[in-house]
Design a protein around this motif. Sequence first.
Motif, PDB file in Angstrom:
ATOM      1  N   GLU A  70       1.052   4.951  -3.365  1.00  0.00           N
ATOM      2  CA  GLU A  70       2.069   4.178  -4.071  1.00  0.00           C
ATOM      3  C   GLU A  70       1.640   2.714  -4.201  1.00  0.00           C
ATOM      4  OE1 GLU A  70       6.797   2.865  -3.659  1.00  0.00           O
ATOM      5  OE2 GLU A  70       5.879   4.142  -2.138  1.00  0.00           O
ATOM      6  N   LEU A  71       0.846   2.246  -3.235  1.00  0.00           N
ATOM      7  CA  LEU A  71       0.366   0.863  -3.219  1.00  0.00           C
ATOM      8  C   LEU A  71      -1.036   0.775  -3.810  1.00  0.00           C
ATOM      9  CD1 LEU A  71       1.487  -1.866  -2.173  1.00  0.00           C
ATOM     10  CD2 LEU A  71       0.204  -1.436  -0.060  1.00  0.00           C
ATOM     11  N   HIS A  72      -1.971   1.524  -3.223  1.00  0.00           N
ATOM     12  CA  HIS A  72      -3.348   1.625  -3.729  1.00  0.00           C
ATOM     13  C   HIS A  72      -4.084   2.652  -2.885  1.00  0.00           C
ATOM     14  CE1 HIS A  72      -5.564  -0.886  -0.568  1.00  0.00           C
ATOM     15  NE2 HIS A  72      -4.309  -1.002  -0.227  1.00  0.00           N
ATOM     16  N   TYR A  73      -5.235   3.099  -3.368  1.00  0.00           N
ATOM     17  CA  TYR A  73      -6.045   4.060  -2.640  1.00  0.00           C
ATOM     18  C   TYR A  73      -7.036   3.310  -1.752  1.00  0.00           C
ATOM     19  CZ  TYR A  73      -4.489   8.402  -4.858  1.00  0.00           C
ATOM     20  OH  TYR A  73      -3.752   9.480  -5.268  1.00  0.00           O
ATOM     21  N   GLY A  74      -6.589   2.938  -0.573  1.00  0.00           N
ATOM     22  CA  GLY A  74      -7.451   2.279   0.392  1.00  0.00           C
ATOM     23  C   GLY A  74      -6.733   2.171   1.720  1.00  0.00           C
ATOM     24  N   ARG A  75      -7.487   2.203   2.823  1.00  0.00           N
ATOM     25  CA  ARG A  75      -6.885   2.022   4.140  1.00  0.00           C
ATOM     26  C   ARG A  75      -6.314   0.615   4.232  1.00  0.00           C
ATOM     27  NH1 ARG A  75     -11.473   3.984   8.124  1.00  0.00           N
ATOM     28  NH2 ARG A  75     -11.640   1.740   8.208  1.00  0.00           N
ATOM     29  N   ASP A  76      -5.067   0.502   4.644  1.00  0.00           N
ATOM     30  CA  ASP A  76      -4.373  -0.769   4.554  1.00  0.00           C
ATOM     31  C   ASP A  76      -3.462  -0.942   5.772  1.00  0.00           C
ATOM     32  OD1 ASP A  76      -2.815  -2.988   3.862  1.00  0.00           O
ATOM     33  OD2 ASP A  76      -2.706  -2.434   1.752  1.00  0.00           O
ATOM     34  N   ALA A  77      -3.915  -1.765   6.740  1.00  0.00           N
ATOM     35  CA  ALA A  77      -3.110  -2.002   7.934  1.00  0.00           C
ATOM     36  C   ALA A  77      -1.816  -2.728   7.602  1.00  0.00           C
ATOM     37  CB  ALA A  77      -3.912  -2.802   8.957  1.00  0.00           C
TER      38      ALA A  77
END
Length: 476
Positions: A344-351
Motif C-alpha cells: 500500500e506504501l511501496h515495495y520495500g522493507r520499511d521500518a
Amino acid sequence: MSLMISVSGIRGVVGKSLTPENLTAFTMAFATWIRRRKQALNPGSLAKPIIVIGRDSRPTGAVITGLVSNALSLCGCDVIDVGMTTTPTVEIATAGEGADGGLIVTASHNPVEWNALKMLDEKGEFLTASDVGELLEIAEKKAFDFARWDGIGTVTANGSWDAAHIDKILKLSCLDLDLVKSMNFRVLIDAVEGAGSYIVPELCRKLGITEIKTLACEGTGIFPRNPEPIEQNLRQTMAILASESCEFGIIVDPDVDRLALVCEDGTLFGEEYTLIACADFYLKHHKGPVVNNLSSSHALFDIARKHEVECFSAKVGEANVIEVMKEKEAVIGGEGNGGIILPELHYGRDALAGIALFIQAFAGWKSATGGTLSEFRKTFPDYFMSKKKVELTTLSKESLDRIFDTVAANHPDAECNRLDGLKLDFENGWVHLRPSNTEPIVRIYTEASTQAEADALAARFIEEIETAASANPAKN
C-alpha cells in the motif's frame, strides 16, 4: 575480504574490497544499464536518465556519494541527491521523482568500516537477480556508455523526501492517530547514530507519541555498538529502557529497513515478531495473502491461518520476497529480521511503516486491556529460534552444494527444500542453512518449541556442516 555481490547490492570493506576503482566501475555499469533500460522502455527518448541517490550516516558515505554522483553525471545521468536518509525513503523518492533508477550508499546492518551500493529500478525496487546479472556482464566487459562533453548530467539536491515519506505513512487508512495520542506513550528510540536519527523521532511525534527519549540519535555515523539489531548487541539499550520506565523501545538499523522492539521490562519483543504483530493488525483491515522468507518464523503461518488467508515463503532477500508478494498479490510481507513490506506504501522493507503499524496495533490492544507490551507479546504463537553462523574462511562456497547434499542425506525423515541453500522441516521444528548475501558466512537458522531445543538443533547442524566440510574439501 572479498566483495559481496547479490540482489542486496555491492558491498565490502572500504579501502579493502570496496575501492574507488570498483565503486566507479559498478556505478558506470549501473548508469549504462539504466540508460539501455530507459531506451528499451521509451524508444527514441532523448531525455537524460534521472538517478536518485541517498546515503546513511557512515563517515565514508558523503565521499562515496560524491564519487558515485560524478560518475553518474559523466555517464550522462542527471542526479537528484536526497542526502542522508533511509533506504525506504530513497525507494519512495525514486518513484516519486519519476526517476529511472536509484542508488543507496549504505551497508545496512554491517559494521562502520563497510559500505555498499544498493541499486533500484525505476519503480524504486531492488534489481532482480537477472538484472544484476546483466549489470555484472556490463562491468566485466567494461562496456560502459559515456556522455559527450555536452551531454554530461547535473547533480541537484532535494531534502524534502523525509517529510514526504512521513506524510505517506500518516495517510495509511488503518491508522487512528487520536487513539495513539490518548495512550500518552513514553518511548525510547535508539537509531544507532544512523539515518533514522531524525526521521524516526519525527515520525513518532507525528503519530502521537507523547514523550520520546532518544539514544544514539545524533546521526554521527559512529555506531556505539554493532549495528545489527539483535539481542546480543542490544543489551545496553534494553537495560536503559527498563530504567527509564518506558512503555516500549524502538530500535532501527543504520538505514532503517529493520525494526526491533523492546518491552517495558527490558526484554526483546523479538525481531521475528515485528512482522507477526504488524501482519496480525493489518490483516484486520486488509485481507489477502502474506509472504515471509524461508528463514522466518512459522508463527506467520499461524497468523495467516487465523485470518483465513494464505502464507508463502520466498528465498531470503528483499527482492526475492517482493517477487513472491507480487506473484501472490500479498497485502503485507517481510523478513524475520524485522523488515516490513507494505505494498500500500511501496515495495520495500520499511521500518518506518513497521513502526506505525506496530504502535497502532499495540495502542488498540492496550486501550482494550490495559496490558503491557510483554503481555501483548504473549498473545502471539510462541516459537523459539536460534540464529548462528559459520565463517566461510573454513568453508568454500564452491563446496557448499555438496555439503548440503550430504547433510540432507543424513535426514531422510525431513521435508527437504533446496530453493535457498537447504531447509529441513521436521515434525517439531526446522533448520535452514544458507550462505549469506551480505557476509562471507553460512547462516544457520533453527526453530523449535523451546529455546533449548532450538539451540541444540543449531549446535547439531553446525557440527554436521563441519563434518561434511571435512569430508567434502573445496576443489582447487
